[in-house]
Design a protein around this motif. Structure first.
Motif, mmCIF file in Angstrom:
data_model
loop_
_atom_site.group_PDB
_atom_site.id
_atom_site.type_symbol
_atom_site.label_atom_id
_atom_site.label_comp_id
_atom_site.label_asym_id
_atom_site.label_seq_id
_atom_site.Cartn_x
_atom_site.Cartn_y
_atom_site.Cartn_z
ATOM 1 N N LYS A 251 32.095 7.676 25.510
ATOM 2 C CA LYS A 251 31.566 8.481 26.624
ATOM 3 C C LYS A 251 32.680 8.848 27.602
ATOM 4 O O LYS A 251 32.801 10.003 28.014
ATOM 5 C CB LYS A 251 30.471 7.692 27.346
ATOM 6 C CG LYS A 251 29.878 8.395 28.562
ATOM 7 C CD LYS A 251 28.746 7.574 29.144
ATOM 8 C CE LYS A 251 28.159 8.256 30.382
ATOM 9 N NZ LYS A 251 29.110 8.308 31.501
ATOM 10 N N ASN A 252 33.521 7.864 27.957
ATOM 11 C CA ASN A 252 34.585 8.121 28.934
ATOM 12 C C ASN A 252 35.641 9.078 28.399
ATOM 13 O O ASN A 252 36.067 10.010 29.096
ATOM 14 C CB ASN A 252 35.245 6.806 29.354
ATOM 15 C CG ASN A 252 34.438 6.070 30.407
ATOM 16 O OD1 ASN A 252 34.251 6.551 31.511
ATOM 17 N ND2 ASN A 252 33.951 4.897 30.058
ATOM 18 N N TYR A 253 36.063 8.863 27.138
ATOM 19 C CA TYR A 253 37.084 9.741 26.565
ATOM 20 C C TYR A 253 36.525 11.146 26.326
ATOM 21 O O TYR A 253 37.253 12.137 26.453
ATOM 22 C CB TYR A 253 37.632 9.152 25.269
ATOM 23 C CG TYR A 253 38.494 7.933 25.476
ATOM 24 C CD1 TYR A 253 39.517 7.938 26.426
ATOM 25 C CD2 TYR A 253 38.291 6.763 24.754
ATOM 26 C CE1 TYR A 253 40.307 6.822 26.631
ATOM 27 C CE2 TYR A 253 39.077 5.638 24.960
ATOM 28 C CZ TYR A 253 40.084 5.672 25.900
ATOM 29 O OH TYR A 253 40.864 4.569 26.111
ATOM 30 N N SER A 254 35.252 11.238 25.994
ATOM 31 C CA SER A 254 34.640 12.545 25.801
ATOM 32 C C SER A 254 34.625 13.330 27.108
ATOM 33 O O SER A 254 34.898 14.533 27.130
ATOM 34 C CB SER A 254 33.212 12.393 25.263
ATOM 35 O OG SER A 254 33.211 11.770 23.999
ATOM 36 N N GLU A 255 34.310 12.635 28.216
ATOM 37 C CA GLU A 255 34.316 13.294 29.515
ATOM 38 C C GLU A 255 35.723 13.756 29.875
ATOM 39 O O GLU A 255 35.919 14.856 30.400
ATOM 40 C CB GLU A 255 33.767 12.348 30.582
ATOM 41 C CG GLU A 255 32.273 12.098 30.463
ATOM 42 C CD GLU A 255 31.775 11.101 31.502
ATOM 43 O OE1 GLU A 255 32.619 10.549 32.269
ATOM 44 O OE2 GLU A 255 30.552 10.856 31.551
ATOM 45 N N ASP A 256 36.730 12.909 29.592
ATOM 46 C CA ASP A 256 38.115 13.280 29.909
ATOM 47 C C ASP A 256 38.558 14.509 29.119
ATOM 48 O O ASP A 256 39.324 15.346 29.620
ATOM 49 C CB ASP A 256 39.069 12.109 29.608
ATOM 50 C CG ASP A 256 38.875 10.947 30.570
ATOM 51 O OD1 ASP A 256 38.273 11.154 31.645
ATOM 52 O OD2 ASP A 256 39.324 9.832 30.250
ATOM 53 N N LEU A 257 38.088 14.599 27.867
ATOM 54 C CA LEU A 257 38.511 15.701 26.993
ATOM 55 C C LEU A 257 37.588 16.909 27.075
ATOM 56 O O LEU A 257 37.839 17.936 26.429
ATOM 57 C CB LEU A 257 38.575 15.207 25.540
ATOM 58 C CG LEU A 257 39.590 14.097 25.257
ATOM 59 C CD1 LEU A 257 39.413 13.552 23.839
ATOM 60 C CD2 LEU A 257 41.009 14.609 25.439
ATOM 61 N N GLY A 258 36.513 16.776 27.860
ATOM 62 C CA GLY A 258 35.572 17.889 27.981
ATOM 63 C C GLY A 258 34.801 18.157 26.715
ATOM 64 O O GLY A 258 34.455 19.301 26.411
ATOM 65 N N LYS A 259 34.510 17.122 25.952
ATOM 66 C CA LYS A 259 33.786 17.279 24.688
ATOM 67 C C LYS A 259 32.466 16.510 24.747
ATOM 68 O O LYS A 259 32.343 15.534 25.492
ATOM 69 C CB LYS A 259 34.631 16.764 23.519
ATOM 70 C CG LYS A 259 35.901 17.562 23.266
ATOM 71 C CD LYS A 259 36.661 17.013 22.062
ATOM 72 C CE LYS A 259 37.901 17.850 21.788
ATOM 73 N NZ LYS A 259 37.545 19.206 21.322
#
Length: 277
Positions: A251-259
């Motif tokens: 969830k956190n990495y997806s938010e950072d990458l805009g995915k």
């Protein structure tokens, strides 16, 4: 909830920090209760707010997991926070020792003070005194003295986190022991004694008892650091937290990458469960 409250009585007011601890009852519902501890705000205020950027970021709320082993570590961590004693965090690499160290600091009366980290394994032998104690150098052609604070002064009024304490050299151990005994430092090249009020949280993934027996770590220093010991569970001991942690990081990495966030497939989840953490 732990919070500051003002009590009024007989026309006077007293500001206190209110600390609460829940007591678990027995199976029949008896014996439970609540311990309420009041701490005079004047006492708390001696740990002055940090004027630098060396602040802890993480709280116990940031620690992810629902396993009994992790809950017990958090419970003991909160007890350690309310103590004035030094804390020794033991656990394998990746178990979150610095996360716990920051959380303990943020939960303590020193929360407004600095949180300074020292990687003991990376301290260069010839620079140990400069890094820990600071230094004083006389300016060329003049009487002015240029001073540089060491880690102990930087952490004054707060917490000094000594990571990888088991890798500390013999010279570093001697310096640390002297400061803990005297509660004061003398900068390298100086003569003035400077009082320091620092709480130590140390961490290691090594067997400290064995290091002491092998005379690789000073026993007198170990016993000063090992006042409150907290063992952090590895992921192998709390595999029920694997999916929760996986979802959290995805969830956190997806938010950072805009995915858009995704979920682990059952095959990948099985691989993680079967892995020897």
């Amino acid at each position: 909830m732990d919070e500051d409250m003002v009590f009024s009585f007989r026309g006077n007011e007293l500001k206190c920090e209110v600390l609460t601890t829940h007591l678990a009852g027995d199976a029949r519902g008896g014996g439970g209760g609540l311990v309420i501890k009041l701490r005079n705000a004047k006492y708390v205020q001696k740990y002055k707010p940090s004027k630098n950027k060396m602040k802890a970021r993480f709280k116990f709320d940031h620690i992810q997991g629902t396993s009994d082993e992790l809950k017990e570590a958090v419970r003991l961590g909160k007890i350690a926070s309310r103590s004035m004693s030094n804390v020794l965090l033991l656990g394998e690499s990746g178990t979150g020792k610095e996360l716990f160290a920051q959380a303990i600091h943020k939960y303590s009366v020193r929360r407004e003070g600095p949180f300074v980290t020292v990687n003991c394994g990376a301290l260069r032998e010839e620079l140990v005194e400069y890094e820990l104690l600071g230094c004083e150098e006389r300016m060329p052609g003049g009487a002015d003295i240029m001073g540089k604070q060491g880690k102990f002064e930087q952490a004054n009024g707060g917490t000094l986190f000594l990571d990888e304490i088991g890798d500390m050299s013999a010279d570093s151990q001697a310096i640390l022991l002297r400061v803990l005994q005297n509660q004061e430092i003398v900068r390298t090249g100086g003569s003035k004694k400077i009082k320091v009020n620092v709480r130590i949280i140390a961490a290691t993934n090594r067997n400290m008892d064995q290091l002491v027996q092998e005379h690789k770590f000073r026993g007198d220093l170990y016993y000063r650091l090992n006042v409150f010991t907290l063992n952090l569970p590895s992921l192998a001991d709390r595999k029920e937290d694997i999916l929760l942690l996986s979802d959290y990081f995805i969830k956190n990495y997806s938010e950072d990458l805009g995915k858009p966030a995704k979920r682990l497939s059952s095959d990948v989840a099985k691989l993680l469960f079967d892995y020897d953490w």
